[in-house]
Design a protein around this motif. Structure first.
Motif, PDB file in Angstrom:
ATOM      1  N   SER A 185       0.927  -1.285  -0.206  1.00 33.47           N
ATOM      2  CA  SER A 185      -0.066   0.012   0.009  1.00 33.47           C
ATOM      3  C   SER A 185       0.854   1.271   0.063  1.00 33.47           C
ATOM      4  CB  SER A 185      -0.817   0.082   1.214  1.00 33.47           C
ATOM      5  OG  SER A 185      -1.741   1.034   1.422  1.00 33.47           O
ATOM      6  N   SER A 186       0.520   2.081  -0.763  1.00 34.90           N
ATOM      7  CA  SER A 186       1.324   3.330  -1.073  1.00 34.90           C
ATOM      8  C   SER A 186       0.613   4.592  -1.503  1.00 34.90           C
ATOM      9  CB  SER A 186       2.534   3.198  -2.010  1.00 34.90           C
ATOM     10  OG  SER A 186       3.525   4.195  -2.178  1.00 34.90           O
ATOM     11  N   PRO A 187      -0.402   5.060  -0.709  1.00 36.40           N
ATOM     12  CA  PRO A 187      -1.501   5.851  -0.889  1.00 36.40           C
ATOM     13  C   PRO A 187      -1.141   7.425  -0.776  1.00 36.40           C
ATOM     14  CG  PRO A 187      -2.021   5.016   1.035  1.00 36.40           C
ATOM     15  CD  PRO A 187      -0.703   4.380   0.891  1.00 36.40           C
ATOM     16  N   GLY A 188      -1.839   8.284  -1.369  1.00 33.71           N
ATOM     17  CA  GLY A 188      -1.714   9.499  -1.249  1.00 33.71           C
ATOM     18  C   GLY A 188      -0.481  10.251  -2.299  1.00 33.71           C
ATOM     19  N   GLY A 189       0.165  11.452  -1.737  1.00 32.28           N
ATOM     20  CA  GLY A 189       1.150  12.037  -2.928  1.00 32.28           C
ATOM     21  C   GLY A 189       0.407  12.590  -3.890  1.00 32.28           C
ATOM     22  N   TRP A 190       1.280  13.507  -4.649  1.00 36.42           N
ATOM     23  CA  TRP A 190       0.760  14.309  -5.599  1.00 36.42           C
ATOM     24  C   TRP A 190       1.003  13.614  -7.017  1.00 36.42           C
ATOM     25  CZ3 TRP A 190       4.353  18.183  -2.968  1.00 36.42           C
ATOM     26  CH2 TRP A 190       3.681  18.996  -2.086  1.00 36.42           C
ATOM     27  N   TYR A 191       0.325  13.650  -7.845  1.00 32.41           N
ATOM     28  CA  TYR A 191       0.797  13.440  -9.222  1.00 32.41           C
ATOM     29  C   TYR A 191       1.996  14.103  -9.634  1.00 32.41           C
ATOM     30  CZ  TYR A 191      -4.169  11.217  -9.348  1.00 32.41           C
ATOM     31  OH  TYR A 191      -5.132  10.437  -9.133  1.00 32.41           O
ATOM     32  N   ASP A 192       2.656  13.626 -10.420  1.00 32.15           N
ATOM     33  CA  ASP A 192       4.023  14.186 -10.555  1.00 32.15           C
ATOM     34  C   ASP A 192       3.694  15.434 -11.378  1.00 32.15           C
ATOM     35  OD1 ASP A 192       7.082  14.366 -11.110  1.00 32.15           O
ATOM     36  OD2 ASP A 192       6.595  13.956 -13.074  1.00 32.15           O
ATOM     37  N   ALA A 193       2.829  15.303 -12.672  1.00 27.80           N
ATOM     38  CA  ALA A 193       2.783  16.514 -13.656  1.00 27.80           C
ATOM     39  C   ALA A 193       1.498  16.255 -14.424  1.00 27.80           C
ATOM     40  CB  ALA A 193       3.962  16.146 -14.511  1.00 27.80           C
ATOM     41  N   GLY A 194       1.444  16.016 -15.829  1.00 31.01           N
ATOM     42  CA  GLY A 194       0.230  16.154 -16.405  1.00 31.01           C
ATOM     43  C   GLY A 194       0.039  14.440 -16.476  1.00 31.01           C
ATOM     44  N   ASP A 195       0.848  13.770 -15.922  1.00 34.59           N
ATOM     45  CA  ASP A 195       0.747  12.318 -15.924  1.00 34.59           C
ATOM     46  C   ASP A 195       0.334  11.961 -14.579  1.00 34.59           C
ATOM     47  OD1 ASP A 195       3.495  12.989 -15.481  1.00 34.59           O
ATOM     48  OD2 ASP A 195       3.841  10.611 -15.213  1.00 34.59           O
ATOM     49  N   TYR A 196      -0.246  10.444 -14.328  1.00 41.01           N
ATOM     50  CA  TYR A 196      -0.624  10.020 -12.958  1.00 41.01           C
ATOM     51  C   TYR A 196       0.386   9.288 -12.167  1.00 41.01           C
ATOM     52  CZ  TYR A 196      -5.298  11.609 -14.596  1.00 41.01           C
ATOM     53  OH  TYR A 196      -6.366  12.338 -15.075  1.00 41.01           O
ATOM     54  N   ASN A 197       1.542   9.254 -12.378  1.00 35.67           N
ATOM     55  CA  ASN A 197       2.706   8.703 -11.826  1.00 35.67           C
ATOM     56  C   ASN A 197       3.157   9.449 -10.812  1.00 35.67           C
ATOM     57  OD1 ASN A 197       2.137   6.445 -13.763  1.00 35.67           O
ATOM     58  ND2 ASN A 197       2.735   7.816 -15.113  1.00 35.67           N
ATOM     59  N   LYS A 198       3.889   8.766  -9.910  1.00 35.05           N
ATOM     60  CA  LYS A 198       4.527   9.335  -8.631  1.00 35.05           C
ATOM     61  C   LYS A 198       6.159   8.911  -8.648  1.00 35.05           C
ATOM     62  CE  LYS A 198       1.398   7.537  -5.601  1.00 35.05           C
ATOM     63  NZ  LYS A 198       0.321   7.468  -4.575  1.00 35.05           N
ATOM     64  N   TYR A 199       6.740   9.723  -8.869  1.00 31.65           N
ATOM     65  CA  TYR A 199       8.325   9.500  -8.933  1.00 31.65           C
ATOM     66  C   TYR A 199       9.230  10.128  -7.672  1.00 31.65           C
ATOM     67  CZ  TYR A 199       6.490   9.221 -13.845  1.00 31.65           C
ATOM     68  OH  TYR A 199       5.982   9.230 -14.808  1.00 31.65           O
TER      69      TYR A 199
END
Ligand code: 9MR
Ligand code: 9MR
Length: 579
Positions: A185-199
């Motif tokens: 489980s790794s919930p939350g965070g902001w979408y990086d940019a115009g895409d939905y991934n988290k880097y």
């Protein structure tokens, strides 16, 4: 002096004396004049009363005039400076300096005796308040795993997406305790940019910049009211917003060994659909040394920032952060050179970086400061201050060293401070050769963020030297971002007279709302990628002008959390000056 010049001079004189040169017809024409942002470039958010105030003219005018938009009358007139050509933009501009005029109000700049007039702009001590708030709120609007209700999101309300409570361990990330296919489980965070991934790498510089903003401007940050779900708790809203990302960030560490996964991602970029429609499986991919060192640095910084906070919740978090940092550092020491390599079945952002010396320096600087253990001699040798970016992080370590108050670090503090101030001086010198008065001399992907990061360095130098000599240059950087640039765009969505409407941002493209989600800084001009749009859209071949407000133009019109962070810092620093 020819007759025309004499008439003009008389006109200036009359203007200054009676504040009203020009016929009634001209006044009327100016009251109705369309915005000409091709000929006159202004900071569309406006200027602080005491600031250096400069607009740019792309016209051969002897005199420019400032008119009050409500009366149409001249309130100020002066001669513009000499025309200067810039080979990076392919155009010639003349500065129109009206710093001497400071009366609050709404104005336009017009070419003398004509109705060629700029966008209206304000002079006032609150001109950057709403835009600062908007720039911070864009993080809230880009949260993963939460519904944005109408009360908080207005017309950008949307359903929750990407709960990320069932994230798959990718083959590249497999370990004994978590074999491939394990679900975490790794919930939350902001979408990086115009895409939905988290880097992790990109989240790191973003978290750091916002932590630094809070550290340097605590009172101002406490005064920011963001209208977010946590607004009523006893933690400043800016910190609440940051915690949304920081808490996710902590889940990206493998508790078994301290290594940090490089990213949490889909296997490939999805189409332009809303978050709740984007249900492809999510993976954590490969632990990397860059991600782990960045993580160690940021968590150590978070420890220092929150360790003595009045909020018990934050003090507890500080301890968690320091433990996480120590574990990460241990992993990185045991795995010093695991460069991220994109697995064959993954095609989302790589944030790959083959040089880890700056990440190592940054992590060592932060962990030393957090533990109060001074590194051995020669620690800074060979390190230079450069414009920070997701893959250039040594400067962040220098900033932390230069600003710290621990006397045992005095030697390192002075050394770091010297490097930063001489870099800031170099930036100011560069700006004097640029007709647009910015310090940038090459345009990368996300060039606007380089301008904002350079402004941040100058603001840090102001603090270190206790001097305002950097301020006109900081102002010029802000002017560039908010309209005084060769494209004529204010690069922040939802603010200014001409701002991006078709950003490369999935929710903005899919939500059916004509206006993009507000408060985002677009990447801006560059010629790094010219073929992102197929069929191609019109793009200047001049790097400082090569921008297209087209959704397909991800290389110029995407948004990103690491680009907004120095914008927030810059805007907040300017807005805090009014208090
Ligand atoms: O939407 C993607 C954006 O977030 C990235 O910055 C960009 C570069 O990696 O790629 C975008 O995705 C495009 C992909 O690379 C090529 N096919 C079209 C995708 C959407 O426009
Ligand atoms: O900001 C990144 C830029 O420096 C790189 O040149 C570019 C291509 O690798 O990627 C940018 O980052 C994108 C990331 O890979 C995916 N999410 C969107 C980011 C902004 O475009």
């Amino acid at each position: 002096m020819n007759i025309r010049k004499i008439t003009l001079s008389l006109c200036i004189l009359t203007t200054l004396v009676t504040a009203g040169c020009g016929s009634k017809a001209l006044i009327k024409a100016r009251l109705e004049a369309p915005v000409n942002s091709e000929t006159i470039l202004v900071n569309q958010a406006g200027y602080l009363p005491d600031a250096t105030k400069v607009a740019l003219l792309r016209a051969d005018a002897d005199i420019f005039e400032l008119i009050d938009v409500t009366t149409g009358r001249n309130v100020y007139a002066a001669q513009p400076g000499e025309p200067q050509y810039w080979d990076l933009s392919g155009d010639t501009v003349r500065p129109a300096d009206f710093s001497a005029f400071s009366k609050p109000g709404t104005y336009r700049i017009c070419l003398e005796g004509t109705d060629v007039c700029s966008a209206p702009f304000r002079i006032g001590d609150d001109v950057y308040s709403e835009i600062t708030r908007g720039a911070v709120r864009s993080y809230f609007l880009n949260r993963s795993g939460i519904e944005i209700t109408e009360g908080f999101g207005g017309k950008w309300a949307r359903a929750a997406g990407h709960p990320d409570t069932a994230v798959i361990i990718h083959t590249s990330a497999a370990s004994a305790g978590r074999p491939a296919g394990t679900v975490i489980s790794s919930p939350g965070g902001w979408y990086d940019a115009g895409d939905y991934n988290k880097y992790i790498v990109n989240s790191s510089i973003t978290n750091y910049t916002l932590l630094l903003f809070y550290q340097m401007f605590p009172e101002y940050c406490r005064s920011l009211n963001l209208n977010i779900p946590e607004s009523n708790n006893d933690i400043p809203d800016l910190v609440d917003e940051l915690l949304w990302n920081l808490r996710w960030y902590l889940t990206m560490q493998d508790p078994a060994d301290g290594g940090v996964y490089h990213k949490l991602t889909n296997l490939f970029f999805c189409g332009f659909i809303m978050p709740d429609q984007a249900t492809d499986p999510r993976y954590v991919v490969m632990k990397s040394t860059a991600a782990t060192l960045d993580f160690a640095a940021v968590t150590a910084m978070a420890y220092r920032v929150f360790a003595n906070d009045p909020s018990e919740e934050l003090r507890t978090l500080a301890t968690t952060c320091l433990e996480a940092s120590d574990k990460a550092m241990k992993w990185a020491e045991a795995h010093p050179d695991i460069i991220y390599i994109q697995p064959a079945d993954v095609s989302t952002g790589a944030y790959g970086d083959g040089n880890l010396s700056d990440e190592l320096f940054w992590a060592k600087a932060e962990t030393s400061l957090a533990h109060g253990t001074v590194p051995g001699p020669g620690f800074i040798a060979g390190v230079s201050a450069v414009t920070p970016s997701w893959n250039q992080s040594a400067t962040l370590g220098l900033i932390s060293l230069a600003l710290n108050g621990d006397e045992s670090f005095a030697g390192l503090r002075d050394e770091a401070s010297r490097l930063l101030t001489s870099y800031a001086d170099e930036l100011v010198n560069n700006s004097l050769n640029c007709p647009y008065r910015i310090s940038l001399d090459s345009f990368a992907w996300g060039s606007t963020s380089d301008v904002a990061n350079q402004a941040m360095i100058k603001i840090v130098a102001m603090k270190l030297t206790d001097s305002v000599r950097y301020l006109p240059s900081v102002q010029a950087d802000l002017n560039w971002l908010l309209g005084t640039n060769p494209t004529g765009y204010c690069f922040v969505t939802g603010f200014g007279t001409l701002s991006p409407m078709h950003i490369h941002h999935r929710p903005s493209g899919a939500d059916g709302v004509p206006e993009p989600v507000p408060g985002f800084l677009v990447g801006g001009p560059n010629t790094v990628v010219m073929n992102d749009c197929q069929p191609p859209v019109e793009r200047s071949t001049f790097p400082a002008k090569s921008y297209s407000d087209a959704e397909c133009s991800y290389s110029t019109n995407e948004i990103a959390i690491n680009w907004n962070a120095p914008l927030v810092f810059l805007l907040g620093a300017m807005d805090s000056m009014r208090q």
